[in-house]
Design a protein around this motif. Structure first.
Motif, PDB file in Angstrom:
ATOM      1  N   HIS A   1      25.054  27.563  45.986  1.00  0.00           N
ATOM      2  CA  HIS A   1      26.412  27.427  46.526  1.00  0.00           C
ATOM      3  C   HIS A   1      26.829  28.695  47.273  1.00  0.00           C
ATOM      4  O   HIS A   1      27.819  29.336  46.901  1.00  0.00           O
ATOM      5  CB  HIS A   1      27.407  27.134  45.400  1.00  0.00           C
ATOM      6  CG  HIS A   1      27.199  25.821  44.727  1.00  0.00           C
ATOM      7  ND1 HIS A   1      28.067  24.765  44.847  1.00  0.00           N
ATOM      8  CD2 HIS A   1      26.204  25.379  43.913  1.00  0.00           C
ATOM      9  CE1 HIS A   1      27.631  23.735  44.142  1.00  0.00           C
ATOM     10  NE2 HIS A   1      26.498  24.084  43.573  1.00  0.00           N
TER      11      HIS A   1
ATOM     12  N   LYS B   1      28.607  31.205  49.771  1.00  0.00           N
ATOM     13  CA  LYS B   1      29.904  31.133  50.457  1.00  0.00           C
ATOM     14  C   LYS B   1      29.727  30.966  51.963  1.00  0.00           C
ATOM     15  O   LYS B   1      30.523  30.299  52.625  1.00  0.00           O
ATOM     16  CB  LYS B   1      30.712  32.389  50.151  1.00  0.00           C
ATOM     17  CG  LYS B   1      31.163  32.486  48.695  1.00  0.00           C
ATOM     18  CD  LYS B   1      31.992  33.728  48.455  1.00  0.00           C
ATOM     19  CE  LYS B   1      32.444  33.809  47.004  1.00  0.00           C
ATOM     20  NZ  LYS B   1      33.249  35.035  46.752  1.00  0.00           N
ATOM     21  N   SER B   2      28.679  31.558  52.500  1.00  0.00           N
ATOM     22  CA  SER B   2      28.450  31.483  53.945  1.00  0.00           C
ATOM     23  C   SER B   2      27.854  30.145  54.371  1.00  0.00           C
ATOM     24  O   SER B   2      27.837  29.808  55.552  1.00  0.00           O
ATOM     25  CB  SER B   2      27.515  32.606  54.382  1.00  0.00           C
ATOM     26  OG  SER B   2      26.209  32.399  53.848  1.00  0.00           O
TER      27      SER B   2
END
Length: 331
Positions: free
Chosen positions: A55, A57-58
């Motif tokens: 997962h 963030k980018s």
């Protein structure tokens, strides 16, 4: 109701296909049935979409994260392997080595889906199969994220009656070594088991509502009564050809002999009806009728209050947060 997510994909451009279920027995049987086709490698449980590394963030995984995931799967055992009908022939070491190498070969930056496909394709290659199928119960709780990654994903959700799930959940450690079995028994409380049941039912309803064209529901009862029909529906949904070789070997990971609902106490049935009854009804299940035994329920509350403290060592060992668990299942 154990939820299992199977993701089936061809070596190249076939959509990701997912099977989730409240029935661990049903999804395990589905894995073996898919392996018996002869063209499909079915396995579990990778827990890939549950990994925090999956997962970013980018939206993309860097080199370090990809290598971290590879290291995880270098020591992850895949099942079923060399374990009777419908299991895979290579050893667990061969499979984990092939998977880890394939993940390390992914160029960074990469989308999580690219790494997941590399994982599955590695299993297909080492088993000399055309298609691959992955099974992880908790992936159902990450379906929205998976659909963001691969919108053309196809999903099968295998369900079982809530009281049967409760029994299975209660006995899930019975086949384990003594220390592990005792740990499972400490972790069990009927209120929490009913909450888990409710969580999976809600996730199933969400899946049907949000992805009606991608999701198909199969029930464990139908596997028992008409296994060939269930197989045909599963193969069609996965865009696989019909197969006369496959059958549905029934599997139950919690206990060998049938355990009737009578084994559930009045407190267990009361928790189940209160917390999961309405969601079960929406999915066509009727929890057996009976009076709510509030007195028995109240007597179980001290055990619920003590539960986080009794299991503190387990939380510390696995770096789990009881608050995070509460947030997950109370939503």
């Amino acid at each position: 109701m154990s939820v299992d997510l199977l993701s089936a994909s061809p070596a190249s451009d076939k959509p990701l296909c997912l099977v989730m279920g409240m029935s661990r027995a049903g999804t395990t049987s589905a894995v073996r049935a898919l392996n018996l086709r002869g063209d499909t490698a079915a396995f579990g449980e990778t827990c890939f979409w549950s990994l925090k590394q999956s997962h970013p963030k980018s939206g993309f995984l860097d080199r370090q994260t990809i290598d971290e995931i590879a290291n995880i799967f270098a020591t992850t055992d895949l099942y079923p392997v060399r374990d009777g009908a419908g299991s895979l022939e290579p050893s667990r070491d061969e499979l984990s080595s092939a998977v880890a190498a394939a993940i390390r070969a992914v160029e960074a930056p990469a989308r999580p889906l690219t790494v997941f496909r590399a994982l599955g394709s590695a299993v297909a290659k080492v088993t000399e199969k055309t298609f691959w199928v992955e099974k992880t119960p908790h992936h159902l709780m990450h379906l929205d994220y998976i659909m963001q990654q691969a919108p053309d994903t196809r999903v099968i959700i295998m369900l079982r009656a809530p009281e049967a799930f409760m029994n299975s959940y209660k006995h899930q450690g019975d086949r384990k070594p003594t220390a592990v079995r005792q740990s499972f028994h400490r972790l069990y409380h009927p209120a929490l088991a009913a909450l888990v049941c409710r969580g999976y039912l809600k996730a199933t309803l969400n899946a049907v509502e949000r992805y009606p064209d991608s999701v198909q529901i199969l029930k464990l009862e139908d596997v028992s009564s008409d296994p060939q029909r269930v197989l045909d529906r599963m193969f069609r949904h996965f865009q696989l050809s019909a197969s006369s070789k496959a059958n549905f070997p029934i599997s139950n990971s919690s206990f060998v002999n049938h355990v009737s609902r009578d084994e559930l106490s009045r407190a267990e049935m009361t928790w189940l009806r209160i917390l999961a009854g309405s969601y079960a009804k929406e999915l066509g299940f009727q929890i057996p009728a009976g009076r709510h035994h509030i007195g028995k329920l109240l007597l179980s509350l001290p055990g619920l209050a003590a539960w986080p403290f009794i299991n503190l060592q387990t939380f510390l060992s696995y770096k789990l947060s009881p608050f995070a668990l509460a947030k997950r299942w109370l939503r």
